[in-house]
Design a protein around this motif. Sequence first.
Motif, PDB file in Angstrom:
ATOM      1  N   ARG A   1      39.616  -5.332  67.164  1.00 37.43           N
ATOM      2  CA  ARG A   1      39.438  -6.910  66.227  1.00 37.43           C
ATOM      3  C   ARG A   1      40.394  -6.817  64.615  1.00 37.43           C
TER       4      ARG A   1
ATOM      5  N   GLN B   1      36.071 -16.735  72.328  1.00 40.41           N
ATOM      6  CA  GLN B   1      36.348 -14.884  72.046  1.00 40.41           C
ATOM      7  C   GLN B   1      36.985 -14.041  73.616  1.00 40.41           C
ATOM      8  N   ASP B   2      37.721 -13.412  74.234  1.00 43.80           N
ATOM      9  CA  ASP B   2      37.966 -13.345  75.117  1.00 43.80           C
ATOM     10  C   ASP B   2      37.020 -11.239  74.797  1.00 43.80           C
ATOM     11  N   LEU B   3      36.488 -10.734  76.380  1.00 42.86           N
ATOM     12  CA  LEU B   3      35.901  -9.222  76.542  1.00 42.86           C
ATOM     13  C   LEU B   3      36.563  -8.494  75.823  1.00 42.86           C
TER      14      LEU B   3
ATOM     15  N   ALA C   1      26.182 -13.239  70.045  1.00 44.14           N
ATOM     16  CA  ALA C   1      27.304 -13.129  70.307  1.00 44.14           C
ATOM     17  C   ALA C   1      27.632 -13.510  71.756  1.00 44.14           C
TER      18      ALA C   1
ATOM     19  N   HIS D   1      26.349 -17.648  64.432  1.00 42.71           N
ATOM     20  CA  HIS D   1      26.825 -16.661  63.750  1.00 42.71           C
ATOM     21  C   HIS D   1      26.205 -16.998  62.052  1.00 42.71           C
TER      22      HIS D   1
ATOM     23  N   ALA E   1      29.861 -16.286  70.752  1.00 41.49           N
ATOM     24  CA  ALA E   1      30.722 -16.158  70.559  1.00 41.49           C
ATOM     25  C   ALA E   1      32.050 -15.712  71.584  1.00 41.49           C
ATOM     26  N   ARG E   2      31.125 -14.663  73.128  1.00 48.12           N
ATOM     27  CA  ARG E   2      32.284 -14.699  73.605  1.00 48.12           C
ATOM     28  C   ARG E   2      33.191 -15.405  74.330  1.00 48.12           C
TER      29      ARG E   2
ATOM     30  N   TRP F   1      39.518  -8.772  73.325  1.00 45.59           N
ATOM     31  CA  TRP F   1      39.638  -8.878  72.264  1.00 45.59           C
ATOM     32  C   TRP F   1      38.632  -8.286  71.367  1.00 45.59           C
ATOM     33  N   ALA F   2      37.219  -8.810  72.169  1.00 42.45           N
ATOM     34  CA  ALA F   2      35.653  -7.969  71.760  1.00 42.45           C
ATOM     35  C   ALA F   2      35.774  -6.257  71.588  1.00 42.45           C
ATOM     36  N   ALA F   3      35.876  -5.965  72.612  1.00 41.93           N
ATOM     37  CA  ALA F   3      36.069  -4.376  73.452  1.00 41.93           C
ATOM     38  C   ALA F   3      36.863  -3.747  72.528  1.00 41.93           C
TER      39      ALA F   3
END
Length: 134
Positions: A43, A34-36, A27, A57, A30-31, A38-40
Amino acid sequence: MGGEVAVELKLLGVAAILGLVQLLWAAAAARRQQDLKWAAGPRDTPMPITGVAARLHRAFWNFAETFPFFAAAVLGCAAAGRLGGDLTVWGAGLYVAGRALYAPLYASGVPLARTLVWFVSMIGLAMLLFALVR
C-alpha cells in the motif's frame, strides 16, 4: 460457577462486536474501490476511497476513538464495584445504542441525525465516567 454477568459487561461485549462489524463493513466497501492486489500489497501508493466507503471508514475510526474510553469506564466501574446502578446501566446502553445507529446513519449521509446519535453515545459515556469518579 460464577454469578450472572453484569449488563454493562455484556454491553461492552456488544460494543466490541459492533466495532468488528463496522471494521469489516468499511473494509468490504473499500475493496469495491480498491482492488485486492493493492490491499494485499504494501500500500505504498495511496488509493483513496470516496462516497459510502469513505463514510464507513470515517465512522469506524470515530468508533475506534471512543471505544477505549467506554471500555475503560465500564471496566473501571466493574473494578470499583459500581456496576448495576442507573448511571452505569443507562450509560452503557446509551453508548451502545448510539454507536449502533451512528455508522448506518453516517453511511446514508444523514448529517443531523448522525450528530445527535453521536451525542447520545457521548452522554452515555459521560454517565459511566461520572459513576466511576463520584
